[in-house]
Design a protein around this motif. Sequence first.
Motif, short mmCIF file in Angstrom:
data_model
loop_
_atom_site.label_atom_id
_atom_site.label_comp_id
_atom_site.label_asym_id
_atom_site.label_seq_id
_atom_site.Cartn_x
_atom_site.Cartn_y
_atom_site.Cartn_z
N ASN A 1 3.48 7.71 -1.34
CA ASN A 1 4.68 7.13 -0.73
C ASN A 1 4.40 5.69 -0.27
O ASN A 1 3.35 5.41 0.28
CB ASN A 1 5.12 7.97 0.48
CG ASN A 1 5.42 9.39 0.08
OD1 ASN A 1 6.10 9.64 -0.90
ND2 ASN A 1 4.90 10.34 0.85
N THR A 2 5.37 4.82 -0.48
CA THR A 2 5.21 3.43 -0.05
C THR A 2 5.14 3.37 1.46
O THR A 2 5.94 4.00 2.15
CB THR A 2 6.39 2.58 -0.56
OG1 THR A 2 6.43 2.67 -1.99
CG2 THR A 2 6.23 1.13 -0.16
N SER A 3 4.17 2.63 1.95
CA SER A 3 4.03 2.45 3.40
C SER A 3 4.55 1.07 3.78
O SER A 3 4.92 0.28 2.91
CB SER A 3 2.55 2.57 3.80
OG SER A 3 1.84 1.41 3.43
N ALA B 1 -10.84 4.69 3.13
CA ALA B 1 -9.79 4.74 2.10
C ALA B 1 -10.32 4.15 0.79
O ALA B 1 -9.88 3.08 0.36
CB ALA B 1 -8.54 3.99 2.59
N LEU C 1 0.81 -1.21 0.00
CA LEU C 1 0.00 0.00 0.00
C LEU C 1 0.85 1.26 0.00
O LEU C 1 1.90 1.31 0.64
CB LEU C 1 -0.91 0.02 1.23
CG LEU C 1 -1.92 -1.13 1.31
CD1 LEU C 1 -2.74 -0.99 2.58
CD2 LEU C 1 -2.82 -1.15 0.10
N LYS C 2 0.35 2.26 -0.71
CA LYS C 2 0.95 3.59 -0.68
C LYS C 2 0.00 4.51 0.06
O LYS C 2 -1.22 4.32 0.05
CB LYS C 2 1.18 4.10 -2.10
CG LYS C 2 2.27 3.33 -2.81
CD LYS C 2 2.66 3.99 -4.10
CE LYS C 2 3.82 3.22 -4.72
NZ LYS C 2 4.37 3.92 -5.86
N ASP C 3 0.56 5.52 0.70
CA ASP C 3 -0.28 6.48 1.40
C ASP C 3 -0.92 7.43 0.39
O ASP C 3 -0.67 7.32 -0.82
CB ASP C 3 0.52 7.21 2.49
CG ASP C 3 1.65 8.06 1.94
OD1 ASP C 3 1.62 8.47 0.75
OD2 ASP C 3 2.59 8.35 2.71
N VAL C 4 -1.71 8.38 0.88
CA VAL C 4 -2.42 9.28 -0.02
C VAL C 4 -1.49 10.18 -0.82
O VAL C 4 -1.89 10.74 -1.84
CB VAL C 4 -3.47 10.13 0.73
CG1 VAL C 4 -4.59 9.26 1.26
CG2 VAL C 4 -2.82 10.94 1.85
N ASN C 5 -0.23 10.31 -0.40
CA ASN C 5 0.74 11.11 -1.14
C ASN C 5 1.54 10.28 -2.14
O ASN C 5 2.44 10.80 -2.80
CB ASN C 5 1.71 11.80 -0.16
CG ASN C 5 0.98 12.79 0.72
OD1 ASN C 5 0.17 13.57 0.25
ND2 ASN C 5 1.25 12.73 2.02
N HIS D 1 2.65 -1.09 5.08
CA HIS D 1 1.45 -1.93 5.14
C HIS D 1 1.18 -2.67 3.84
O HIS D 1 1.43 -2.16 2.75
CB HIS D 1 0.24 -1.08 5.51
CG HIS D 1 0.37 -0.46 6.86
ND1 HIS D 1 0.36 -1.21 8.02
CD2 HIS D 1 0.55 0.82 7.24
CE1 HIS D 1 0.52 -0.40 9.05
NE2 HIS D 1 0.65 0.83 8.60
#
Length: 163
Positions: free
Chosen positions: A33-35, A114, A27-31, A37
Motif C-alpha cells: 500500500n502506498t504510504s 526495511a 514508499l509502499k508499506d510491506v503490504n 512517506h
Amino acid sequence: MDTLTNIADISLFSTRSPANAGAVLELKDVNGNTSEHTLTILGTDSDAFQEAQFNSKQAIIAMMKDDKEATFKEATTMARELVASLVSGWTFVDADGKPLPCTKANVVAFLKEAPQIQEQIDSVATDRKLFTTGKPKTSVRPSKKNSPSTKSKLAQTKQHVKS
C-alpha cells in the motif's frame, strides 16, 4: 572558463548534476500500500555516492592489507552504508511529529529494519534515465520484484519515483 560549456550537446550525456539533485521515491508499506512517506534518492553518478564508493573501496583495501576477511555483519553494514549515501532526504517524523533528521546513522538503521527499501533505492539510483538533462524528466516505478537487476518501467511524471 569551463570548456564543457562550449559543447552544445553536453546535456545529452550529462548525469552528474541531475544525480546530485535526486529523484523522489514514494514508499509502499510491506503490504504494497502506498504510504505518505518518500525518500529523495541520488543517482550513482552523484558526488556523495562517488565519495562513499571510494571510501568503501579504501576500507576493503585496508582490510586486505591486514589480511583480514570481512565478516557477514561487516560486509552487510558496508553495503548498507553505501546505499544510505544515496538517500539525501525523507519525510519521516519522530514520536513528537517533528521531522526526523535524514542522517547517515538514521538511514542505515532504517535500511537495516526495511531491507526491501534498500533494493528499491538501488534500483532507482542505478537507472540513469532518471538522471539525465538531455530529455524531459521522467520517473520510474521499481519492478514488483524490487530487484536491482530488473529494469524499471518509465512513467510520465516529473522527477518522481513510485514504488
